[in-house]
Design a protein around this motif. Structure first.
Motif, PDB file in Angstrom:
ATOM      1  N   LEU A 188       2.097  -1.185  12.580  1.00 42.56           N
ATOM      2  CA  LEU A 188       1.912  -0.712  13.952  1.00 42.56           C
ATOM      3  C   LEU A 188       1.931   0.811  14.048  1.00 42.56           C
ATOM      4  CD1 LEU A 188       3.984  -3.287  16.065  1.00 42.56           C
ATOM      5  CD2 LEU A 188       1.507  -2.974  16.034  1.00 42.56           C
ATOM      6  N   ASP A 189       3.129   1.402  14.013  1.00 42.90           N
ATOM      7  CA  ASP A 189       3.275   2.842  14.252  1.00 42.90           C
ATOM      8  C   ASP A 189       2.574   3.670  13.187  1.00 42.90           C
ATOM      9  OD1 ASP A 189       5.318   3.046  16.604  1.00 42.90           O
ATOM     10  OD2 ASP A 189       6.125   1.518  15.262  1.00 42.90           O
ATOM     11  N   GLY A 190       1.720   4.581  13.636  1.00 46.72           N
ATOM     12  CA  GLY A 190       1.000   5.446  12.724  1.00 46.72           C
ATOM     13  C   GLY A 190      -0.229   4.818  12.121  1.00 46.72           C
ATOM     14  N   THR A 191      -0.435   3.524  12.369  1.00 46.13           N
ATOM     15  CA  THR A 191      -1.557   2.802  11.764  1.00 46.13           C
ATOM     16  C   THR A 191      -2.434   2.161  12.835  1.00 46.13           C
ATOM     17  OG1 THR A 191      -0.195   2.333   9.805  1.00 46.13           O
ATOM     18  CG2 THR A 191      -2.202   1.046  10.065  1.00 46.13           C
ATOM     19  N   PHE A 192      -1.941   1.099  13.441  1.00 42.50           N
ATOM     20  CA  PHE A 192      -2.701   0.421  14.498  1.00 42.50           C
ATOM     21  C   PHE A 192      -2.510   1.100  15.848  1.00 42.50           C
ATOM     22  CE2 PHE A 192      -3.166  -2.851  17.806  1.00 42.50           C
ATOM     23  CZ  PHE A 192      -4.439  -3.342  17.509  1.00 42.50           C
ATOM     24  N   GLY A 228      -5.025  -8.205  -1.467  1.00 43.40           N
ATOM     25  CA  GLY A 228      -6.214  -8.018  -2.275  1.00 43.40           C
ATOM     26  C   GLY A 228      -7.161  -6.964  -1.740  1.00 43.40           C
ATOM     27  N   MET A 229      -7.020  -6.627  -0.433  1.00 42.23           N
ATOM     28  CA  MET A 229      -7.926  -5.668   0.205  1.00 42.23           C
ATOM     29  C   MET A 229      -7.087  -4.618   0.945  1.00 42.23           C
ATOM     30  SD  MET A 229     -10.547  -8.573   1.663  1.00 42.23           S
ATOM     31  CE  MET A 229     -11.557  -7.421   2.586  1.00 42.23           C
ATOM     32  N   PRO A 230      -6.470  -3.678   0.225  1.00 45.04           N
ATOM     33  CA  PRO A 230      -5.573  -2.710   0.853  1.00 45.04           C
ATOM     34  C   PRO A 230      -6.309  -1.503   1.432  1.00 45.04           C
ATOM     35  CG  PRO A 230      -5.550  -2.405  -1.513  1.00 45.04           C
ATOM     36  CD  PRO A 230      -6.471  -3.564  -1.253  1.00 45.04           C
ATOM     37  N   HIS A 231      -5.854  -1.066   2.622  1.00 46.21           N
ATOM     38  CA  HIS A 231      -6.434   0.089   3.301  1.00 46.21           C
ATOM     39  C   HIS A 231      -5.314   0.988   3.813  1.00 46.21           C
ATOM     40  CE1 HIS A 231      -9.392  -3.141   3.614  1.00 46.21           C
ATOM     41  NE2 HIS A 231     -10.337  -2.260   3.913  1.00 46.21           N
ATOM     42  N   VAL A 232      -5.549   2.291   3.817  1.00 45.93           N
ATOM     43  CA  VAL A 232      -4.622   3.221   4.464  1.00 45.93           C
ATOM     44  C   VAL A 232      -5.423   4.082   5.436  1.00 45.93           C
ATOM     45  CG1 VAL A 232      -3.005   3.273   2.542  1.00 45.93           C
ATOM     46  CG2 VAL A 232      -4.837   4.980   2.647  1.00 45.93           C
ATOM     47  N   VAL A 233      -4.749   4.492   6.512  1.00 42.81           N
ATOM     48  CA  VAL A 233      -5.397   5.361   7.487  1.00 42.81           C
ATOM     49  C   VAL A 233      -5.359   6.803   6.986  1.00 42.81           C
ATOM     50  CG1 VAL A 233      -5.081   3.927   9.541  1.00 42.81           C
ATOM     51  CG2 VAL A 233      -3.204   5.379   8.757  1.00 42.81           C
ATOM     52  N   ALA A 234      -6.276   7.619   7.500  1.00 38.78           N
ATOM     53  CA  ALA A 234      -6.427   8.989   7.004  1.00 38.78           C
ATOM     54  C   ALA A 234      -5.207   9.858   7.251  1.00 38.78           C
ATOM     55  CB  ALA A 234      -7.664   9.629   7.629  1.00 38.78           C
ATOM     56  N   ASN A 235      -4.368   9.464   8.202  1.00 38.38           N
ATOM     57  CA  ASN A 235      -3.151  10.229   8.513  1.00 38.38           C
ATOM     58  C   ASN A 235      -1.939   9.725   7.737  1.00 38.38           C
ATOM     59  OD1 ASN A 235      -3.813   8.098  10.722  1.00 38.38           O
ATOM     60  ND2 ASN A 235      -1.570   8.226  10.764  1.00 38.38           N
ATOM     61  N   ALA A 236      -2.158   8.928   6.711  1.00 37.34           N
ATOM     62  CA  ALA A 236      -1.066   8.307   5.957  1.00 37.34           C
ATOM     63  C   ALA A 236      -0.256   9.337   5.164  1.00 37.34           C
ATOM     64  CB  ALA A 236      -1.613   7.243   5.012  1.00 37.34           C
ATOM     65  N   HIS A 237       0.924   8.900   4.728  1.00 38.19           N
ATOM     66  CA  HIS A 237       1.792   9.688   3.860  1.00 38.19           C
ATOM     67  C   HIS A 237       1.029  10.031   2.573  1.00 38.19           C
ATOM     68  CE1 HIS A 237       5.172  10.496   1.119  1.00 38.19           C
ATOM     69  NE2 HIS A 237       5.954  10.625   2.181  1.00 38.19           N
ATOM     70  N   GLY A 265      -8.271   7.673  10.845  1.00 42.13           N
ATOM     71  CA  GLY A 265      -6.873   7.709  11.248  1.00 42.13           C
ATOM     72  C   GLY A 265      -6.585   6.948  12.522  1.00 42.13           C
ATOM     73  N   ASN A 266      -5.305   6.868  12.849  1.00 39.54           N
ATOM     74  CA  ASN A 266      -4.922   6.124  14.059  1.00 39.54           C
ATOM     75  C   ASN A 266      -5.356   6.839  15.327  1.00 39.54           C
ATOM     76  OD1 ASN A 266      -2.921   8.197  13.841  1.00 39.54           O
ATOM     77  ND2 ASN A 266      -1.418   6.916  14.903  1.00 39.54           N
ATOM     78  N   ASP A 267      -5.698   8.116  15.232  1.00 33.79           N
ATOM     79  CA  ASP A 267      -6.210   8.831  16.398  1.00 33.79           C
ATOM     80  C   ASP A 267      -7.663   8.495  16.677  1.00 33.79           C
ATOM     81  OD1 ASP A 267      -7.136  10.062  14.091  1.00 33.79           O
ATOM     82  OD2 ASP A 267      -7.106  12.078  14.954  1.00 33.79           O
ATOM     83  N   ALA A 268      -8.310   7.810  15.747  1.00 31.70           N
ATOM     84  CA  ALA A 268      -9.719   7.423  15.898  1.00 31.70           C
ATOM     85  C   ALA A 268      -9.895   5.915  15.774  1.00 31.70           C
ATOM     86  CB  ALA A 268     -10.574   8.139  14.861  1.00 31.70           C
ATOM     87  N   SER A 269      -8.807   5.156  15.956  1.00 34.69           N
ATOM     88  CA  SER A 269      -8.856   3.682  15.915  1.00 34.69           C
ATOM     89  C   SER A 269      -9.483   3.172  14.623  1.00 34.69           C
ATOM     90  CB  SER A 269      -9.615   3.134  17.131  1.00 34.69           C
ATOM     91  OG  SER A 269      -9.024   3.562  18.336  1.00 34.69           O
ATOM     92  N   GLY A 270      -9.037   3.743  13.492  1.00 31.32           N
ATOM     93  CA  GLY A 270      -9.606   3.362  12.208  1.00 31.32           C
ATOM     94  C   GLY A 270      -9.458   1.890  11.877  1.00 31.32           C
ATOM     95  N   VAL A 271      -8.316   1.300  12.236  1.00 32.50           N
ATOM     96  CA  VAL A 271      -8.113  -0.132  11.970  1.00 32.50           C
ATOM     97  C   VAL A 271      -9.089  -0.954  12.786  1.00 32.50           C
ATOM     98  CG1 VAL A 271      -6.496  -2.059  12.115  1.00 32.50           C
ATOM     99  CG2 VAL A 271      -5.684   0.176  11.362  1.00 32.50           C
ATOM    100  N   GLY A 272      -9.182  -0.658  14.076  1.00 33.60           N
ATOM    101  CA  GLY A 272     -10.089  -1.409  14.944  1.00 33.60           C
ATOM    102  C   GLY A 272     -11.540  -1.282  14.523  1.00 33.60           C
TER     103      GLY A 272
END
Length: 295
Positions: free
Chosen positions: A20-24, A241-250, A263-270
């Motif tokens: 959730l936080d920082g991701t979705f 099996g299909m890992p993703h990280v957002v651009a603002n990740a650690h 990143g989460n500021d651009a709704s990358g997950v969605g």
């Protein structure tokens, strides 16, 4: 805007699981219109979206009314499995009080500025000196304070929080890990402010609870798409099996073998989920291939 997607396009998964936080969630802690629409669209094509968060059950209101999401939520870094639809805890992996009390003593000796709090999933207790996220004015019956030894000895604790306002989270995690070793699981999910680490039982993580969920749902590990942004997501990302990280990740995750999305500021997950939904819809609309006529 965050960096664009990096890495090869993934196949359509059987299950999406996201932090959730920082991701979705957007930087302001809300669900963007794009992410909301993507979750609902995923449901319409039979692609379940499940959340895995470090948040306790008490802090899940942000997704309580999100249409299309799977009712099962992995909370407290994998120590709690919760059903949002029925408001029931389905599974809870508690700390061993004897191990926790001993760990508190060892951490205090090695990290003199350490302060402690304890989470049961539905209740939160903190010892003197611990700086709570919100000021405790006594109006919330789920929040209470007491001596650290008493709180550490409770049988219903699923997570211990260790705070040190003189260190970063990375520094504090290294110090606590050096003390507890493999007797407990040590991670963190914040990158700003004073050091805060989260301690769960041995082997307890978002990944361990996700594996149990996937067995129950009959989902192939290779077709689980996971999204995260912080070290407490790393086990889940490694397992999926299909890992993703957002651009603002650690940085620790951005340097890993994961596909990087907006990143989460651009709704990358969605946006990523919407891409899979579009693929499913295109496949459904494509006419069936006719076999050539026999001679």
């Amino acid at each position: 805007m965050s960096a664009p997607t990096r890495g090869p396009r993934s196949p359509v998964p059987q299950l999406v699981v996201t932090d959730l936080d920082g991701t979705f969630l957007s930087p302001d802690g809300t669900v963007s219109a794009e992410n909301r629409a993507a979750v609902l669209a995923a449901q319409s094509v039979g692609l379940p979206v499940l959340f895995a968060t470090g948040r306790p059950v008490r802090w899940l209101d942000v997704i309580r009314d999100l249409p299309g999401s799977h009712p099962t939520v992995i909370a407290s870094n994998g120590a709690v499995l919760y059903d949002l639809g029925t408001d029931q805890i389905l599974d809870r992996l508690c700390l061993d009080p004897t191990v926790t009390v001993a760990a508190v003593a060892a951490i205090r000796a090695a990290v003199p500025a350490a302060r402690f709090a304890f989470e049961s999933g539905t209740r939160f207790g903190y010892a003197p000196g611990y700086r709570t996220l919100r000021v405790d004015d006594g109006s919330d019956p789920a929040v209470f304070s007491g001596p650290v030894e008493e709180l550490a000895g409770r049988a219903d604790c699923v997570k211990m929080l260790v705070q040190d306002q003189t260190r970063t989270a990375d520094e504090l995690r290294a110090a606590v890990l050096a003390v507890v070793g493999d007797r407990l699981t040590v991670t963190h999910s914040v990158s700003s402010g004073s050091g805060l680490v989260e301690v769960s039982g041995p082997g307890v993580s978002k990944a361990s609870m996700l594996e149990r969920c996937c067995r129950r749902l009959g989902v192939d590990q290779a077709l689980v798409a996971a999204f995260g942004d912080m070290p407490n997501d790393e086990e889940m990302l490694t397992w999926a099996g299909m890992p993703h990280v957002v651009a603002n990740a650690h940085p620790q995750l951005l340097d890993g073998p994961y596909r990087v999305v907006l990143g989460n500021d651009a709704s990358g997950v969605g946006r990523t989920i919407a891409g899979w939904v579009a693929e499913v819809q295109r496949d459904a609309a494509r006419p069936a291939q006719l076999a050539p006529p026999s001679r």
